[in-house]
Design an enzyme around this catalytic site. Structure first.
Site, PDB file in Angstrom:
ATOM      1  N   ASP A 256       0.821  -1.208   0.000  1.00  7.22           N
ATOM      2  CA  ASP A 256       0.000   0.000   0.000  1.00  7.22           C
ATOM      3  C   ASP A 256       0.862   1.267   0.000  1.00  7.22           C
ATOM      4  O   ASP A 256       1.886   1.316   0.703  1.00  7.22           O
ATOM      5  CB  ASP A 256      -0.857  -0.012   1.278  1.00  7.22           C
ATOM      6  CG  ASP A 256      -1.768   1.178   1.387  1.00  7.22           C
ATOM      7  OD1 ASP A 256      -2.722   1.245   0.614  1.00  7.22           O
ATOM      8  OD2 ASP A 256      -1.525   2.047   2.258  1.00  7.22           O
ATOM      9  N   GLU A 329       1.458  -0.641  -5.106  1.00  7.76           N
ATOM     10  CA  GLU A 329       0.480   0.409  -5.440  1.00  7.76           C
ATOM     11  C   GLU A 329       1.298   1.597  -5.937  1.00  7.76           C
ATOM     12  O   GLU A 329       1.767   2.418  -5.145  1.00  7.76           O
ATOM     13  CB  GLU A 329      -0.356   0.818  -4.225  1.00  7.76           C
ATOM     14  CG  GLU A 329      -1.483   1.736  -4.650  1.00  7.76           C
ATOM     15  CD  GLU A 329      -2.117   2.557  -3.536  1.00  7.76           C
ATOM     16  OE1 GLU A 329      -3.221   3.065  -3.737  1.00  7.76           O
ATOM     17  OE2 GLU A 329      -1.502   2.714  -2.463  1.00  7.76           O
TER      18      GLU A 329
END
Ligand code: NOJ
Length: 608
Positions: A256, A329
């Protein structure tokens, strides 16, 4: 346990029977979902199974599940792990190789799991570690891997590390986070935040903490303090966490917000963005719009990812064989920056950094898609692209690409771009049935805090996180009748649902299934290069998939609401075509020179 025993025999026999859409839909289950052979494999097959284990991610189909919204098994209105386990057969039928689970760790749920208070457990809302182990085991039986979300930029402010860190300036955890004095701070006055850095969710990224009289930095919500990656203890702590889940059998991680691990060490202000008249302007949160070059995509992330890749590459076990894949990401400004995420020679980083440049063009513009797809074919050093068009942070496909009239047809266009190009494909739960963005209509119904800060301009992310639409019964089959789901079921569920679409050969679901089968079983589709065709055309995007020793495939996609005819030429080909897949109502072209496409029509054919 043998996760991906796709033998060559399975593939060849499938190709033989795979000619047109009807054949595709009527054929045996997708190769990705075949059961493991009951007996040990003979040597040659064992070798190919071994390389399939290592390469499983290279032409894979990944499916993002937002666990809160997928399937509630215990009637509390919130999706859970056992709900996902119950739906594995559905995912197998669709042809999914791996599931990326948005965070399921214990969390105060301010950012619905992206604020983690314990990285080595499961939030009771979602189940237990035993439920997680069962999910892995059941998924493995179906050759589906489970990928965890790994949030290393920040923790929850309720994480023990932060509780310690904020307790005193001399606490051993103090330098696990980013603490700074204010500008002009005195004994009596907290001064101003250290600089102008802003949170991605609005307003200053610095929060004053009265107890120890310093500011801490948070790129996201106030309750998500950033950790300090200059501290070697953070590296060790996260490797310990990553190892914990690898040992439990996860197939990898999606990292993330990975480009935001580091900030400018000199703490310089971000530059103010200017509009076309050269004036500063305000964003949806009412803040002066800033660039993010001091807080995003700093080079320090590269050695960190090299370290984590080397660490995760050491994990292999007979029980959970195969590559543990690292996904990033990675929202980045250009292909050169994306290329760097794979790592320099000999120092690999991500297996699959997300290419958000293709999928988030957000406009059906042939020239832009051609250019971006060409970039990903030619400018990432032969690495495997990870294409993605949708996720839990952006309005769904209908809102970004639809025209409100042809939305299902446009989704056929988008899914063709996703599955018919080279590389691994990632899609978001509900896309396969055409779920639509359904934002709250009243501020008091908003669940995602960013929707409260940005209301009404930015309504937050609830609209793309609504419950999965399984059937036309009560609560769309997501939770029991009479229970209020955590977000309302969109009104479209009566017609847009899995049950209705599974039995309709012309449904969007059937289209996804057919494309995935083609991707997994046709050699040119699975591994062929992408060569753009008819490159001056501004209405239809056409390309060829070409692999040595396999018949080439052409793909033509009409980006307009009017019928189009294209004439393609493929060097050395006689010009005849065998249809492999076409959108409902499309016709079989007589030759490469005469491909007729309906509005937003798609044609895929094998060159003879
Ligand atoms: C990206 C995640 O996808 C998003 O949902 C989250 O809010 C931020 N990172 C912060 O973790």
């Amino acid at each position: 346990m043998n996760w991906t025993a796709i033998t060559k025999k399975t593939v060849t026999s499938f190709i033989a029977s795979c000619s047109i859409i009807v054949a595709l839909q009527a054929a045996a289950p997708a190769a990705a979902g075949q059961s493991a052979p009951p007996n040990p494999l003979p040597n040659a097959d064992a070798q190919s199974a071994n390389s399939a284990e290592q390469d499983w991610w290279k032409n894979a189909v990944l499916y993002e599940i937002y666990p809160r919204s997928f399937q509630d098994s215990n009637g509390d209105g919130i999706g859970d792990l056992n709900g996902i386990t119950q739906r594995l057969d559905y995912l197998k039928k669709l042809g999914v190789d791996a599931i990326w689970l948005s965070p399921v760790y214990p969390s105060p749920q301010v950012d619905f799991g992206y604020d983690i208070s314990d990285y080595k457990n499961i939030d009771p809302q979602y189940g237990t570690l035993a439920d997680f182990d069962r999910l892995i085991a059941e998924a493995n039986k179906r050759h589906i891997r489970i990928l965890m979300d790994m949030v290393m930029n920040h923790t929850s402010d309720k994480h023990e590390w932060f509780i310690q860190s904020r307790s005193s300036r001399t606490n051993p955890y103090r330098d696990w986070y980013m603490w700074h004095d204010g500008k002009g701070q005195t004994a009596a006055d907290k001064g101003e935040p250290p600089n102008n850095w802003q949170s991605d969710f609005g307003h200053s990224a610095w929060e004053w903490d009265e107890k120890t009289r310093q500011y801490y930095y948070h790129k996201f919500y106030i309750q998500q303090p950033d950790v300090n990656w200059d501290n070697p203890k953070i590296h060790e702590a996260f490797k310990d966490i990553v190892g914990f889940w690898l040992k439990r059998g996860v197939g990898g991680f999606r990292f993330d917000a990975i480009t935001t691990l580091f900030e400018d060490p000199e703490m310089r202000d971000e530059d103010v963005l200017l509009d076309k008249d050269g004036k500063s302007y305000r964003n949806d949160y009412g803040d002066i719009a800033l660039n993010d070059t001091r807080t995003n995509n700093l080079p320090g992330t590269h050695p960190v990812m090299q370290e984590f890749r080397a660490f995760s590459d050491t994990f292999n076990s007979p029980k959970f064989p195969g590559t543990r894949v690292l996904i990033g990401e990675t929202y980045l400004p250009n292909i050169a920056e994306l290329a760097k995420q794979y790592g320099p020679l000999g120092k690999p980083e991500f297996h699959l950094p997300m290419d958000t440049q293709v999928g988030f063009i957000n406009k059906l513009d042939v020239a832009q898609f051609r250019a971006k797809l060409n970039d990903v074919e030619t400018a990432i050093d032969g690495n495997i692209p990870l294409l993605v068009f949708d996720n839990h942070d952006n309005p769904r496909l209908d809102a970004r690409y639809g025209d409100g009239v042809h939305d299902a047809d446009i989704q056929r266009v988008i899914s063709t771009m996703l599955f018919a190009n080279r590389g691994t494909a990632l899609f978001y739960y509900g896309d396969e049935i055409g779920m639509k963005t359904t934002p709250p209509t009243r501020k008091e119904d908003v669940k995602d805090p960013v929707g409260l800060t940005g209301w009404p301009k930015d309504k937050g992310r609830d609209g793309e996180r609504t419950p999965m639409q399984w059937d036309s019964g009560s609560n769309a089959g997501f939770t029991k009748a009479g229970v209020a789901p955590w977000l309302p079921v969109p009104p479209t569920y009566t017609t847009v649902n899995v049950k209705a679409e599974e039995s309709d050969p012309n449904s969007l679901f059937a289209w996804y299934q057919s494309l995935i089968r083609l991707k997994k079983t046709n050699p040119a589709f699975a591994h062929g290069d992408n060569v753009m065709l008819d490159t001056a055309n501004t209405k239809v995007l056409s390309w060829m998939r070409q692999a040595a020793g396999a018949p080439s495939i052409v793909v033509s996609v009409n980006f307009t609401a009017e019928p189009q005819t294209v004439s393609l030429s493929v060097p050395g080909a006689a010009g005849k075509l065998k249809t492999l897949l076409k959108t409902p109502g499309g016709s079989d072209p007589a030759s490469l020179g005469q491909i007729q496409l309906a509005a937003f029509g798609v044609y895929i054919g094998q060159v003879k």
